[in-house]
Design an enzyme around this catalytic site. Sequence first.
Site, PDB file in Angstrom:
ATOM      1  N   ASP A   1       0.603  -0.987   0.165  1.00  0.00           N
ATOM      2  CA  ASP A   1      -0.007  -0.085  -0.081  1.00  0.00           C
ATOM      3  C   ASP A   1       0.884   1.167  -0.038  1.00  0.00           C
ATOM      4  OD1 ASP A   1      -2.385   1.574   0.598  1.00  0.00           O
ATOM      5  OD2 ASP A   1      -1.827   1.518   2.514  1.00  0.00           O
ATOM      6  N   LEU A   2       0.352   2.595  -0.080  1.00  0.00           N
ATOM      7  CA  LEU A   2       1.114   3.522  -0.139  1.00  0.00           C
ATOM      8  C   LEU A   2       0.806   4.611   0.811  1.00  0.00           C
ATOM      9  CD1 LEU A   2       0.733   4.755  -3.663  1.00  0.00           C
ATOM     10  CD2 LEU A   2       2.601   3.692  -2.963  1.00  0.00           C
ATOM     11  N   ASP A   3      -0.298   5.122   1.377  1.00  0.00           N
ATOM     12  CA  ASP A   3      -0.411   5.872   2.262  1.00  0.00           C
ATOM     13  C   ASP A   3      -0.274   5.374   3.920  1.00  0.00           C
ATOM     14  OD1 ASP A   3      -1.164   7.721   0.311  1.00  0.00           O
ATOM     15  OD2 ASP A   3      -3.332   7.537   0.621  1.00  0.00           O
TER      16      ASP A   3
ATOM     17  N   SER B   1      -5.643   5.047  -3.117  1.00  0.00           N
ATOM     18  CA  SER B   1      -5.802   6.337  -3.507  1.00  0.00           C
ATOM     19  C   SER B   1      -6.365   7.042  -4.804  1.00  0.00           C
ATOM     20  CB  SER B   1      -4.177   6.766  -3.433  1.00  0.00           C
ATOM     21  OG  SER B   1      -3.980   8.410  -3.929  1.00  0.00           O
TER      22      SER B   1
ATOM     23  N   ASP C   1      -2.022  -0.600   6.082  1.00  0.00           N
ATOM     24  CA  ASP C   1      -2.062  -0.392   7.403  1.00  0.00           C
ATOM     25  C   ASP C   1      -3.673  -0.212   7.570  1.00  0.00           C
ATOM     26  OD1 ASP C   1      -2.810   3.085   7.309  1.00  0.00           O
ATOM     27  OD2 ASP C   1      -2.554   1.775   5.456  1.00  0.00           O
TER      28      ASP C   1
END
Length: 212
Positions: free
Chosen positions: A39-41, A103, A171
């Site tokens: 994942d990114l954020d 996102s 997360d």
Amino acid sequence: MAKSKKPAKPAPDGPSSTPYILPAWLHDGQPLPRLFVFDLDYTLWPFYSDIHISTPIRLVPNSSPPTLADRNGEHFTLYHDAPHILRLLSSLPNTRLAVASKSPVGDLCREVLKLLRLPPAGEGGSDKGPKRTVDAFDGGLEIYEGSKLRHFEVIAKRTGVPFGQMLFFDDERPNLEVESLGVTMRLIRDGLTWEELEKGIMQWRGNLGVDG
């Protein structure tokens, strides 16, 4: 909304990551996932890409670690250990990396990944010098709103890697739904670290029935 309550924060301080000391799981003779997905954020970076960044963005000259500045002068970078982890994993044979993110600002996320650089591979590495973070993800970038199930179905079709050979770091608890496909997901709280990476690998091995 709950999302807006989570503030952007700088990458946590700590002892400098050392890419020259190879982790034990790398040479213990046990299998590794064929595909690492991130994942990114709040997994690779400590901010929400669609809330905290005001475009345009630019790379801050001579910044260490490589850091971006947005229109308001706010600075953004990856979590402390993430660049070294991505560089190491991307240098391993028979191992691929991919992104699965909800996102809604996919173009911006891609620009961030293109501008940020990874550190040199270090001793024993298969390549030399920095490279763009985006280049590490040879398994593709799935960045759009919707179920993570869709992200993984597309990634599996593109790469040909079975779900059981994938390890995912995220997360947000609801995204554990990907485990219904056979993917191992490591739920993390404070971004990608060496410790979380090792725990994820051990979790994946346990699901595979491999001790280690």
